[in-house]
Design an enzyme around this catalytic site. Structure first.
Site, PDB file in Angstrom:
ATOM      1  N   GLU A   1       0.826  -1.219   0.000  1.00 22.12           N
ATOM      2  CA  GLU A   1       0.000   0.000   0.000  1.00 22.12           C
ATOM      3  C   GLU A   1       0.853   1.259   0.000  1.00 22.12           C
ATOM      4  O   GLU A   1       0.552   2.224  -0.705  1.00 22.12           O
ATOM      5  CB  GLU A   1      -0.966   0.003   1.195  1.00 22.12           C
TER       6      GLU A   1
ATOM      7  N   HIS B   1       2.027   2.057  -3.466  1.00 22.32           N
ATOM      8  CA  HIS B   1       1.061   2.829  -4.259  1.00 22.32           C
ATOM      9  C   HIS B   1       1.120   4.308  -3.883  1.00 22.32           C
ATOM     10  O   HIS B   1       1.230   5.187  -4.738  1.00 22.32           O
ATOM     11  CB  HIS B   1      -0.381   2.369  -3.961  1.00 22.32           C
TER      12      HIS B   1
ATOM     13  N   ASP C   1      -4.977  -4.450  -9.146  1.00 29.50           N
ATOM     14  CA  ASP C   1      -4.152  -3.395  -9.754  1.00 29.50           C
ATOM     15  C   ASP C   1      -3.867  -3.726 -11.217  1.00 29.50           C
ATOM     16  O   ASP C   1      -3.923  -2.859 -12.088  1.00 29.50           O
ATOM     17  CB  ASP C   1      -2.812  -3.268  -9.030  1.00 29.50           C
TER      18      ASP C   1
HETATM   19 ZN    ZN Z   1      -2.450  -2.757  -4.883  1.00 31.16          ZN
END
Ligand code: ZN
Length: 364
Positions: A188, A191, A264
């Site tokens: 996370e 990202h 994703d």
């Molecule tokens: Zn992800």
């Protein structure tokens, strides 16, 4: 009996004028008539013919307004849309920022809300939501307020319910091994860090590694400052890089990767593909349309309009776009590895952090 019912409907309307006749899902009777096909649907055609006749003989000054709704305007018989019949179209699109704010306010009238609610913040966090989804968010917030014993719905209730609608409920009982938790935290932060290090990407609003009932083990929420209508090539590319950031962090830190990036991958591929086929954002195809969207109101299935050779080239272009975005993400994370460690450890400890906390550590 369709034709008789239509006759009766218009008779009633005349008697009750002024009034509004509203026909929902008009495509069920108003579908294009077959030209010279065998069989066909007599009953439906008669109903449609009756409707056309009634509308023709209609006096516009009598105070009867005829409205109809459909999700498939392309499938309607063209005779229905001629002047004098359904001659005005009012597209009902997904609500924009101001629209979402107004819709939230309408639905919150039915419940008790705290006086200091920032509806604009909720509207910004729900880009792309329909009116029904916004109503659902208000309803969820009310339920949560009751569960938590609040006297009225608070900002926190609303924010949590946005997440419930996006990602499902928190799975409080879920047991996740420390190792997996660590991987999710780095994923996370990957990202968020890639997003923050690129210009023109939406600010990070919240990062969490509390698992959700949708199956998400964590997620990073980005919220645009205002409404966006256009996306530049750079922004689209940066968005793909941000989507690959989670996997990039896993690779960089653990030297391996997990199945956690499946969503994703799907999103990145979709965006990259539309850049090539519909947005004219690749060098190889310039401004050539390679895909057509058949029904924009029902999810919009896109179909390729090119030769198999071109289709293969498209795949190649898409792959190259994603690969270079992925490389960019890895480069960004390599350059800021220290921050990646610091932020991931902080997230592991806190489980949920706000965008402000994220920026504070980033700027230190
Ligand atoms: Zn992800």
């Amino acid at each position: 009996m369709g034709a008789a019912k239509v006759r009766d409907l218009f008779k009633q309307a005349q008697e009750k004028a002024p009034c509004i006749v509203f026909i929902d899902e008009i495509d069920t009777i108003g579908k294009k008539r077959e030209s010279g096909g065998i069989g066909g649907n007599d009953e439906r055609e008669q109903t449609l013919n009756q409707l056309l006749t009634e509308m023709d003989g209609f006096d516009g000054k009598k105070g009867v307004v005829i409205l109809a709704a459909t999700n498939r305007p392309d499938s309607l018989d063209s005779a229905l849309l001629r002047p004098g019949r359904f001659d005005r179209r009012i597209p009902v699109e997904l609500p924009d920022l101001a629209g979402r704010e107004a819709i939230l306010k309408v639905h919150s009238k039915k419940i008790k809300v705290a006086p200091d609610i920032d509806y604009n913040a909720i509207a910004r966090a729900t880009a792309g939501a329909s009116g029904a989804e916004l109503a659902n968010i208000i309803n969820e917030a009310a339920l949560r307020a009751v569960r938590c014993g609040h006297f009225s719905v608070t900002q926190a209730d609303l924010e949590e319910s946005v997440e419930v609608v996006i990602a499902g409920y928190q799975r409080k009982g879920a047991v996740i091994s420390p190792r997996e938790k660590e991987i999710v935290a780095y994923h996370e932060i990957g990202h968020a860090l890639v997003a923050a290090m690129q210009s023109d990407s939406a600010p990070v609003h919240k990062i969490t590694i509390i698992p959700r009932t949708s199956g998400a083990l964590g997620y990073t929420m980005q919220v645009e400052e205002g409404e966006r209508f256009l996306m530049s090539r750079e922004e689209a590319f940066n968005k793909i890089a941000t989507l690959t950031g989670g996997r990039a962090a896993e690779e960089l830190i653990f030297g391996s990767y997990t199945s956690g990036a499946s969503n994703d991958i799907e999103q990145a591929t979709k965006l990259a593909r539309s850049m090539v086929t519909r947005l004219g954002m690749s060098k190889a195809f310039d401004m050539m349309a390679l895909e057509t969207v058949s029904n924009q109101y029902l999810g919009g299935d896109a179909s390729l309009t090119c030769s198999p050779e071109t289709a293969a080239k498209i795949d190649q272009e898409v792959l190259e776009l994603i690969r270079s975005a992925h490389e960019k993400a890895i480069a960004i994370l390599k350059e800021h590895t220290e921050k990646l460690h610091a932020l991931a450890h902080y997230l592991l400890e806190k489980e949920t952090i706000t965008g402000d906390e994220f920026m504070e550590i980033l700027k230190k």
